[in-house]
Every structure is written in structure tokens, then in C-alpha cells.
Design an enzyme around this catalytic site. Structure first.
Site, PDB file in Angstrom:
ATOM      1  CE1 TYR A  70     -42.640  19.824 -63.660  1.00  0.00           C
ATOM      2  CE2 TYR A  70     -43.216  17.951 -65.039  1.00  0.00           C
ATOM      3  CZ  TYR A  70     -43.345  18.652 -63.847  1.00  0.00           C
ATOM      4  OH  TYR A  70     -44.170  18.181 -62.849  1.00  0.00           O
ATOM      5  CE  LYS A  95     -41.193  18.024 -60.855  1.00  0.00           C
ATOM      6  NZ  LYS A  95     -41.243  18.348 -59.411  1.00  0.00           N
TER       7      LYS A  95
END
Length: 247
Positions: A144, A148
Site C-alpha cells: 500500500y 501510493k
């Protein structure tokens, strides 16, 4: 304005859609499951157009955006994304691939579809929802954070590359926002914000054509400090017992 929002059936994407629909803009949203759209939305919002699309399917997404845009698109918001939920030390490579595919390749596909309609007109605005998690490598959230971080740097580069085409680029990096994704988290979420409140803040940032918008300010301050710590110090701090793993 004509606005297309991926991941627009729930969460931040849907709250943003409602923000613009309530001001009579024409909004297209897509998602993998259109049944998740708020009950009565299609009757209430006559300017809403929906598309059953998976952002990892490049051809499908381009076709949907072309149909909606009809050659003219003012704003594209890449809001589709996923997280892992439980924070574990052992990597889940199956879930990690899905995270990367949706959060990174999905944004690339989204921007490609948008630019196909924006570049000929030499105007438009691209936006992507990243996360403060992309500012550092968070323990238990490797894929994650990586995904990002990629979106943050992608947008930063595009903000310079596309300037000559009169196309603005904004990257949104929220802290914890109350959405179906974050509701799966099994850890504390300081400064949790409703998706409606987040959408209002994001819209203001988009109106101002900000290149990067990090919020809320408390989380922005914390991440600013963590991002600038010597990396050995950051790793030592994050490996203290305050790091919360499910196993």
C-alpha cells in the site's frame, strides 16, 4: 463541467461525485459493482452516468471514458483503490499484486483514458487520490505504501510534463477517511474524517489547482516529521511496540 471519477460508487469517490452533482455538473462514475451506489441516486441526480468498469482493464476503461466524454473532459479523478486491511509482518503477495495493479496501473489507465480526450483540446485537470502512507514505508503496509508513493511521484512528474499542454495535475494525500476500505482496518485511526468532509476539502484543493494536498493538518505534520527523520531513526521508532500488527 464534465467530470469522471473512478472508484466513484462508494467512499471518497462517491462523496466527490455528490459534491459536483449537487452543483449541476455532469459526472460519470465507474466501479466494479454498481449495486453499491447509494439507493435512489440515479433518480435524484439526472446528470449522473454510471459505468461498470474495472480500472485494471485498460480497454474497458478507455471505452467508458470515451463514451462519457464525447471528446471533451474537464476533470478526471482517479479515486479507485484498495488496501490490505490487516497489518502483518509476513507479506501477502497475492493481495500485494492486487493492490499494485489497482492503485498504480489503475491510475495509469485512468490518466491515459483522460488524456486521450484532454490532449487534443489542450486543457483539463487530472487528479489522483494517494495517501499519506505513500510518504513513508509503513510497517505492515508495504504494498500500500509503495503503491501510493508511486502515485505521489507519478503526479509530481506529470504536473511538470503536462503544463505545456495546459493540463493541471493534483495529487491528494489524505490521512484516515471513513470509507468501506478503512472500515476493514484492525488498528487505530487517529484524526478519522468522514468522506463527506474529506470531499469538501478535496474539492477546494482541486478548485485551487493545488499540485499536492495533504490533510488533515495534524496527520500532515506527523508525516512531514517522519518523512524527514534519518531513516535509521525512523525504522527504530516504527519498530517499537506501538506498531500494531494482527499477528
Amino acid at each position: 463541467m464534465k467530470i469522471f471519477i473512478t472508484g466513484g460508487t462508494t467512499g471518497i469517490g462517491w462523496s466527490l461525485a455528490k459534491e459536483y452533482l449537487e452543483d449541476d455538473h455532469i459526472v460519470g462514475i465507474c466501479g466494479r459493482d454498481l449495486s453499491r451506489i447509494e439507493t435512489g441516486a440515479l433518480e435524484k441526480f439526472k446528470n449522473l452516468k454510471t459505468y461498470k468498469v474495472d480500472v485494471t482493464n485498460r480497454e474497458e476503461l478507455i471505452a467508458a471514458v470515451d463514451e462519457f466524454s464525447e471528446g471533451s473532459l474537464d476533470l478526471m479523478i482517479a479515486s479507485a483503490g484498495r488496501s490490505v486491511g490487516s497489518k502483518t509482518k509476513e507479506p501477502d503477495f497475492v493481495a500485494s499484486r492486487d493492490v499494485i495493479n489497482i492503485n498504480v496501473l489503475g491510475v495509469l489507465n485512468t490518466f491515459e483514458a483522460a488524456l486521450k480526450n484532454m490532449l487534443p483540446n489542450k486543457k483539463g485537470h487530472l487528479a489522483a487520490v494517494a495517501s499519506v502512507a505513500g510518504m513513508v514505508g509503513l510497517p505492515g503496509a508495504s504494498s500500500y505504501s509503495a503503491s501510493k508513493a508511486a502515485v505521489l511521484k507519478l503526479c509530481e512528474s506529470y504536473s511538470m510534463d503536462l503544463k505545456s499542454f495546459n493540463i493541471d495535475v493534483t495529487c491528494i494525500a489524505p490521512g484516515f477517511v471513513d470509507t468501506p476500505l478503512t472500515q476493514k482496518n484492525d488498528h487505530g485511526m487517529p484524526w478519522l474524517m468522514s468522506s463527506e468532509k474529506a470531499a469538501k476539502k478535496i474539492r477546494k484543493a482541486l478548485d485551487r489547482k493545488k499540485v499536492l494536498f495533504v490533510f488533515p493538518w495534524q496527520m500532515k505534520t506527523v508525516m512531514f516529521i517522519l518523512e524527514r527523520l534519518p531513516r535509521w531513526m525512523y525504522r527504530a521508532f516504527m519498530q517499537m511496540p506501538i506498531a500494531n500488527y494482527s499477528k
